[in-house]
Write an enzyme that holds these catalytic residues in place. Structure first.
Site, PDB file in Angstrom:
ATOM      1  N   ARG A 126      -6.650  10.343  -0.186  1.00 33.91           N
ATOM      2  CA  ARG A 126      -6.361  11.166  -1.648  1.00 33.91           C
ATOM      3  C   ARG A 126      -7.468  10.609  -2.281  1.00 33.91           C
ATOM      4  O   ARG A 126      -7.716  12.236  -3.063  1.00 33.91           O
ATOM      5  CB  ARG A 126      -5.541   9.968  -2.776  1.00 33.91           C
ATOM      6  CG  ARG A 126      -3.774  10.400  -1.946  1.00 33.91           C
ATOM      7  CD  ARG A 126      -2.503   9.035  -2.744  1.00 33.91           C
ATOM      8  NE  ARG A 126      -2.985   7.622  -1.611  1.00 33.91           N
ATOM      9  CZ  ARG A 126      -3.466   7.017  -1.959  1.00 33.91           C
ATOM     10  NH1 ARG A 126      -2.745   6.215  -3.660  1.00 33.91           N
ATOM     11  NH2 ARG A 126      -3.053   5.488  -1.958  1.00 33.91           N
ATOM     12  N   HIS A 147       0.743  -1.148   0.246  1.00 36.40           N
ATOM     13  CA  HIS A 147      -0.069  -0.344   0.302  1.00 36.40           C
ATOM     14  C   HIS A 147       1.137   1.603   0.099  1.00 36.40           C
ATOM     15  O   HIS A 147       1.831   1.485   0.635  1.00 36.40           O
ATOM     16  CB  HIS A 147      -0.873  -0.062   1.501  1.00 36.40           C
ATOM     17  CG  HIS A 147      -2.397   0.765   1.949  1.00 36.40           C
ATOM     18  ND1 HIS A 147      -1.907   2.187   1.168  1.00 36.40           N
ATOM     19  CD2 HIS A 147      -3.598   0.658   0.888  1.00 36.40           C
ATOM     20  CE1 HIS A 147      -3.483   2.778   0.687  1.00 36.40           C
ATOM     21  NE2 HIS A 147      -3.864   1.694   0.814  1.00 36.40           N
TER      22      HIS A 147
END
Lengths: 610, 258
Positions: free
Chosen positions: A266, A246
């Site tokens: 994000r 990740h």
């Protein structure tokens, strides 16, 4: 049912149970499978290493990807299917990706029927948020604690249905009668006493393998138990070379290094910057995604409000792309003081918005790192998060090559190809959990009274194997071996790989295997974490070998597998899976290539250039 | 910036136990669980600790640190002076299994006694509609990570084993309140909350709220409103008259008592 009501009446403290379906693991996949099996009429047992409701599903933050069309009516299963296949660089099992995209919306609605409280749109429907690799805002969510909502909802449903739960109970072996599953063997963590389940169907839902790596978002439970159990029972694993790092894990303080920072940061507007303040992702847009990714800051920023006329920001490329880019920036000396990259949402959204949309991230950074994410950027770096590889299963039923043995969720392989899109894991758990529970029940019913039997000699052997670490004289501490293995995997089989390091890792794994044969645990069988680790370590070693071996064989870079010595994707490798099995002696791993299942022509049209 | 931390860790089982002294090297940014793990890996391989996520999200590592109910993974060593000895003991309200691990099955038994969510059919387009503002009240309660620190600290059951059969505890009052405030639920659980779950035994001293690692305002937002709704139903004179003369009672509209 917990260990406390265990009966010690059986011979030698052995407890025995008979069920139609035994589900191993009580995260989202195991819970959903147990509910489905129960609903289909099976006597069902749910067995888990921790307390009910603590499994790693709890850590999922962003949401459940499902083309419900609540925000973007243009969204449908075909678009979701296409996004999933492209995210996995076309190595996915097409049928699983199709079933997932088609069935995820109803699985989400079911959660709502069972009491889940999702965030809402203005017209009262389930809200959906943006995530990497998904064309439309598609993730049903509850702030940034969607996994907690999902596991609690499923847990409450399972309790309502009265499903028998065996908490803090670890399965160490599966039994077979000929080539069919006949049951499972394990121990109660609390008392150390043994327990045998007689059942024609066993569903593995044990999650991932993250604990083989030093920097990981996974907890102690993720030792590849289901992967290893399946292999020892004769099933095969696919895609083991694909491990998802990740892009955003915490890097400081050291004690929480690897802890997940949700992609929602994000999705909700956060951007990545290097130590020079540059928004660097624009330099890392790969050819494959150029046509759908914004190449200017202006276009990227407009996209959040106007998806029709703008392309998505490069921060929302699939995870493998973003993780590699971050890794390169850090290597090039543009990292932060603690060796990460800046993830900044503070300068882009109001404090109220951030606290509302990302409450647990706010809490996590405040409590653990003294960082106020509404006022300053986070420092983040890649962390081992998810394994795409797992048990090779039939797409429709999740049955492995062994009759009566099923695998769902992270411990199954195929659905995500070489890289999983964020949000597709929670949907995977629900869609295939339900399918496996139903298929396992149907198979069990078809047997009538003619069920596979457990051989008592196998029970005795399983007990001896579990107790072996107590018998060793003067051996090594399992914690030391585990910690050395984690460091080795991190250094040699991590985010960027080369042949020489992979070869080195394989010889180190051989050495760990030798050391593990002589490991010694102190104390007695009652709630003894040293003993538990000694047992789990055997699984970690075998899955680590699978990963390293497959990674060495695949001479290309694709998705979650990046080879420094073979930097690009290779069309020929793009047509095949790597399959691993336990070797005949049971001491190591055999590997062979297998062509991908062929996608029907009508689905191929989704990938033609327009 | 590492230093040697002095710890006293309770070790034992149902038959008894004692505090054991350990000195362990710790470094900047660490939490109590890190120190315990180091003791486990280097000094006492069989030290029993229950933990999972190490991020304050799963609620497994509940214990008492210097007598205060807290999560081991969310208690930073920097909260203490480097010369201070940190004492870690298991939760007191639940029976000890071994060392810091307690038998919390009380909570799982109580969970079984609670009638679950009961929604009406979906809308004609197969969807459900609720407003954000209406789901937010329940969402606060669903942040609960089931660490059971509230159950552990509640004086109704702490040191009062005899109250356990009749008392579900703050975690489940939260659940009653959540369902009671759910915009779509069709059950009326007030009688049950007051009777079988023992809501009346709570005298709102807010100890549960103080120890909640999620910051849920258990007393103010769940227990007190729930108590008020129970009282409304039982003692509100207008409601009683309304019921007598057959006026439609909006208070129970769409809900059926369980």
């Amino acid at each position: 049912m917990t260990g406390n009501v265990m009966s010690g009446d059986g011979t030698g403290g052995m407890e025995r149970h008979t069920y139609d379906v035994v589900v191993i693991g009580a995260g989202g996949a195991g819970l959903r499978a147990a509910i489905a099996a129960h609903d289909a009429g099976a006597r069902t047992a749910l067995v888990c290493k921790s307390l009910l409701g603590k499994a790693h599903t709890v850590m999922a933050e962003g949401g459940i990807a499902a083309a419900m069309g609540n925000r973007w009516p243009e969204d449908n299963w075909e678009v979701h299917f296409r996004d999933t296949m492209r995210g996995g660089k076309m190595l996915n099992n097409w049928r699983m990706a199709q079933l997932h995209a088609q069935e995820a919306p109803e699985r989400v609605m079911e959660l709502e029927d069972w009491g889940a409280l999702f965030d809402r749109t203005d017209d009262g429907l389930i809200s959906q948020r943006d995530f990497g690799g998904h064309k439309y805002a598609r993730l049903a969510h509850v702030g940034d604690r969607t996994g907690l909502e999902m596991i609690r909802t499923l847990q409450q449903r399972a309790v309502e249905l009265g499903i028998d739960v065996f908490m803090e109970c670890t399965i160490t072996d599966l039994f077979k009668d000929g080539d069919k599953i006949s049951g499972a063997f394990g121990y109660w963590r609390e008392s150390g006493r043994f327990i045998t389940f007689e059942a024609p169907s066993v569903i593995l839902a044990t999650g991932g393998i993250g604990k083989s790596f030093k920097v990981t978002s996974n907890s102690w439970e993720y030792t590849g138990d289901g992967h290893a159990l399946a292999m020892r029972a004769g099933a095969s694993l696919i895609n083991m070379e694909f491990v998802q790092f990740h892009p955003t894990g915490m890097v400081w303080p050291p004690s929480v290094k690897g802890l997940l920072v949700t992609e929602s940061v994000r999705g909700d507007g956060g951007i990545l910057k290097n130590s020079e303040g540059e928004r660097f992702m624009f330099r890392y847009i790969p050819e494959f995604f150029k046509s759908e990714t914004a190449d200017t800051i202006e276009e990227a920023d407009r996209w959040y409000e106007d998806k029709k006329n703008n392309r998505r920001p490069p921060e929302l490329l699939p995870r493998d792309e973003v993780a590699r880019a971050i890794n390169s920036e850090i290597k090039a000396g543009r990292g932060t003081p603690h060796g990460g990259i800046y993830l900044d949402i503070a300068s882009r959204r109001t404090p109220e918005f951030i606290r509302k949309r990302l409450p647990s991230m706010y809490h996590q950074f405040k409590e653990l790192a003294d960082v106020d994410i509404t006022a300053e950027p986070m420092e983040i770096g890649p962390t081992c998060h998810y394994v795409m590889g797992g048990v090779e299963v039939d797409a429709d039923t999740q049955e492995s090559a062994i009759t009566g043995l099923y695998a769902v969720g992270e411990c199954s392989g195929g659905m995500h190809g070489s890289n999983r899109l964020g949000g597709n894991s929670l949907g995977d758990l629900l869609v295939f959990g339900k399918r496996a529970g139903e298929a396992a029940t149907a198979y069990g019913s078809s047997l009538g009274a003619d069920r596979p039997k457990i051989d008592e000699a196998d029970v005795k052997a399983a007990a001896e194997s579990a107790l072996a670490p107590f018998e060793v004289e003067g051996g090594e501490n399992p914690y030391t071996i585990q910690s050395d293995l984690q460091q080795s995997m991190n250094d040699l089989v991590g985010i960027i790989r080369t042949a020489s390091e992979l070869e080195e890792s394989l010889s180190e794994i051989e050495a760990f295997k030798t050391r593990a044969k002589a490991m010694k645990v102190e104390g007695h069988r009652q709630y003894n974490p040293g003993w538990h680790l000694a047992i789990d370590l055997r699984n970690m070693l075998i899955v680590s070998e699978c990963i390293a071996k497959a990674a060495l064989a695949r001479e290309e870079s694709r998705g979650g597998h990046t080879r420094d010595d073979f930097p690009g994707p290779d069309a020929v490798w793009g047509t095949k899976n790597l399959v691993v099995n336990l070797n005949a002696a049971g001491t190591g791993v055999d590997l062979h290539e297998k062509p991908l299942p062929v996608m029907p022509d009508e689905l191929k049209t989704y990938f033609e250039e327009k | 910036m590492g230093y040697d931390l002095k710890m006293r860790i309770w070790r034992g089982d149902q038959s008894g136990g004692d505090l054991e002294d350990h000195t362990v090297e710790v470094s900047e940014g660490e939490v109590v669980l890190d120190a315990l793990h180091r003791v486990q890996a280097t000094q006492a391989g069989d030290l029993a600790i229950r933990w999972n996520c190490k991020a304050g999200k799963c609620g497994s590592c509940s214990a008492e640190i210097n007598g205060k109910p807290r999560l081991l993974c969310m208690t930073r060593l920097s909260d203490f002076d480097t010369s201070e000895t940190i004492t870690v003991t298991p939760m007191r309200t639940f029976p000890v299994i071994r060392d810091l691990v307690t038998d919390v099955s009380f909570n799982y038994e109580k969970a079984k006694e609670l009638p679950s969510f009961a929604p009406p059919p979906r809308d004609a387009d197969n969807k459900r509609r609720m407003q954000q503002i209406d789901v937010e009240r329940g969402q606060e309660f669903r942040k609960c990570i089931e660490c059971f620190l509230c159950q552990n600290t509640c004086h109704v059951v702490r040191d009062h084993e005899e109250n356990k059969p009749a008392f579900a505890g703050p975690r489940f009052f939260l659940r009653y309140a959540e369902l009671d405030m759910h915009p779509l639920d069709t059950h009326d659980r007030r009688e049950l909350a007051q009777g079988a779950a023992g809501l009346g035994m709570c005298n709102i001293t807010k100890c549960c709220t103080e120890v909640c690692p999620e910051g849920i305002r258990i007393t103010d937002n769940a227990i007190i409103p729930m108590k008020e709704r129970v009282v409304d139903r039982k003692y509100d004179p207008l409601l009683t008259i309304g019921n007598l003369i057959g006026l439609r009672n909006k208070d129970t509209e769409g809900r059926r008592e369980v």
